[in-house]
Design a protein around this motif. Structure first.
Motif, PDB file in Angstrom:
ATOM      1  N   LYS A   7      47.160  52.369  53.102  1.00 34.47           N
ATOM      2  CA  LYS A   7      47.580  52.159  51.719  1.00 34.47           C
ATOM      3  C   LYS A   7      46.645  51.171  51.040  1.00 34.47           C
ATOM      4  N   SER A   8      46.575  51.268  49.700  1.00 29.60           N
ATOM      5  CA  SER A   8      45.705  50.375  48.938  1.00 29.60           C
ATOM      6  C   SER A   8      46.321  48.986  48.816  1.00 29.60           C
ATOM      7  N   ARG A   9      45.472  47.983  48.819  1.00 31.77           N
ATOM      8  CA  ARG A   9      45.925  46.635  48.502  1.00 31.77           C
ATOM      9  C   ARG A   9      45.943  46.505  46.980  1.00 31.77           C
ATOM     10  N   TRP A  10      46.726  45.568  46.475  1.00 30.54           N
ATOM     11  CA  TRP A  10      46.992  45.513  45.034  1.00 30.54           C
ATOM     12  C   TRP A  10      45.737  45.292  44.199  1.00 30.54           C
ATOM     13  N   TYR A  11      44.724  44.645  44.760  1.00 29.35           N
ATOM     14  CA  TYR A  11      43.527  44.325  43.976  1.00 29.35           C
ATOM     15  C   TYR A  11      42.413  45.357  44.116  1.00 29.35           C
ATOM     16  N   PHE A  12      42.611  46.388  44.916  1.00 27.47           N
ATOM     17  CA  PHE A  12      41.567  47.403  45.119  1.00 27.47           C
ATOM     18  C   PHE A  12      41.230  48.131  43.816  1.00 27.47           C
ATOM     19  N   GLY A  13      42.227  48.385  42.977  1.00 28.49           N
ATOM     20  CA  GLY A  13      41.985  49.091  41.719  1.00 28.49           C
ATOM     21  C   GLY A  13      41.071  48.319  40.800  1.00 28.49           C
ATOM     22  N   GLY A  14      41.226  46.996  40.766  1.00 29.91           N
ATOM     23  CA  GLY A  14      40.358  46.164  39.946  1.00 29.91           C
ATOM     24  C   GLY A  14      38.931  46.188  40.442  1.00 29.91           C
ATOM     25  N   LEU A  15      38.744  46.077  41.761  1.00 27.56           N
ATOM     26  CA  LEU A  15      37.399  46.125  42.340  1.00 27.56           C
ATOM     27  C   LEU A  15      36.735  47.469  42.063  1.00 27.56           C
ATOM     28  N   ALA A  16      37.490  48.539  42.233  1.00 25.06           N
ATOM     29  CA  ALA A  16      36.949  49.885  42.003  1.00 25.06           C
ATOM     30  C   ALA A  16      36.577  50.078  40.543  1.00 25.06           C
ATOM     31  N   SER A  17      37.396  49.547  39.636  1.00 23.23           N
ATOM     32  CA  SER A  17      37.141  49.687  38.202  1.00 23.23           C
ATOM     33  C   SER A  17      35.909  48.909  37.769  1.00 23.23           C
ATOM     34  N   VAL A  18      35.694  47.731  38.358  1.00 19.54           N
ATOM     35  CA  VAL A  18      34.499  46.945  38.044  1.00 19.54           C
ATOM     36  C   VAL A  18      33.252  47.720  38.470  1.00 19.54           C
ATOM     37  N   GLY A  19      33.288  48.285  39.665  1.00 21.69           N
ATOM     38  CA  GLY A  19      32.157  49.077  40.147  1.00 21.69           C
ATOM     39  C   GLY A  19      31.864  50.261  39.242  1.00 21.69           C
TER      40      GLY A  19
END
Length: 282
Positions: A7-19
């Protein structure tokens, strides 16, 4: 442990979006520039004009604000969605939409200041030199807006930004999850790059269509000079002078930007999940 069980950790979406934002920033800049012009300059005319007058580096104007926006806006909405799965049943599409809507609402509010500075820094490339705001970076822009225009101005466009955030998150996250679910239910797809790409392409198209009118209004509001518009309805009437299609101005570059951005975000997110995620027991 299988990668698909992570499962994704809560901050993975932010890291992916920055990339994703780093890759697609020039497309976002073109979209913003088209939305804030009252004329009818096409993409084919606009891009060479920017490069000829200011160089290729101008296409990355406002990149610091774009990254800060993703760190606030996207980290909040993806994080709220992940955490919210523990409290809201997302096995149904209705549950996904409700949770995504709430997550987008929270992200829209928190991300508005960085979003406004991002719009202004990107729009500088088409202004005469004596009219540019010339923010050095995102934090410089936030400080100058606060000092020169007041705290409330940092949340200029918050109404449209928040509504857009709700629709964007529903279009992206809820439709991505639902599309992925149906693809995996067939015998033709597995939890791999092909599925992630297909589901995110569908989500990107839906998100662009849902949010484009609000995106145009939000961009106009955030880039407006003090007193230029009396309120949101005044902006609606101003854009309406261009006809119904005025509310979809910049749609092609918006999709060209949001499509790849959505795809890259979910591809990066899924790779983070599969390689660095966790299981319920961990």
């Amino acid at each position: 442990m299988s990668q698909k069980d992570r499962k994704s950790r809560w901050y993975f979406g932010g890291l992916a979006s920055v990339g994703a934002a780093i890759v697609t920033h020039p497309l976002d800049l073109i979209k913003v520039t088209m939305q804030t012009q009252q004329g009818k300059l096409s993409v084919v005319q606009l891009v060479p004009s920017i490069i000829r007058e200011q160089g290729v580096v101008a296409l990355y104007s406002g990149i610091s604000a774009s990254m800060l926006r993703q760190m606030t806006y996207s980290t909040t909405r993806f994080g709220a969605y992940e955490v919210g799965k523990s409290y809201i049943n997302t096995d149904t599409f209705t549950g996904k939409v409700l949770l995504a809507g709430f997550s987008g609402f929270a992200g829209g509010i928190i991300g508005t200041p960085a979003d406004m500075v991002n719009v202004r820094m990107q729009n500088d490339v088409k202004l005469p030199r004596d009219q540019r705001r010339n923010y050095k970076h995102a934090f410089d822009g936030l400080i100058k807006v606060y000092r020169q225009e007041g705290f409330a101005k940092l949340f200029s466009g918050a109404t449209t930004a928040t509504t857009r955030g709700i629709l964007m998150t529903i279009g992206q996250i809820a439709f991505y999850d639902e599309t992925k679910k149906h693809l995996l239910a067939t015998a033709y797809f597995q939890d791999n790059l092909v599925t992630h790409f297909t589901a995110s392409l569908v989500a990107g198209a839906i998100a662009t269509t849902l949010t484009q009118p609000l995106d145009v209004l939000k961009t106009r509001s955030m880039n407006a000079k003090p007193g230029e518009y009396k309120g949101l309805w005044d902006i609606v009437k101003h854009v309406g002078q261009l006809g119904p299609l005025g509310f979809f101005k910049g749609y092609v570059p918006a999709f060209v930007r949001l499509g790849p951005h959505t795809i890259l975000t979910f591809v990066f997110l899924e790779q983070l999940r599969m390689n660095f995620g966790y299981t319920s027991s961990s």
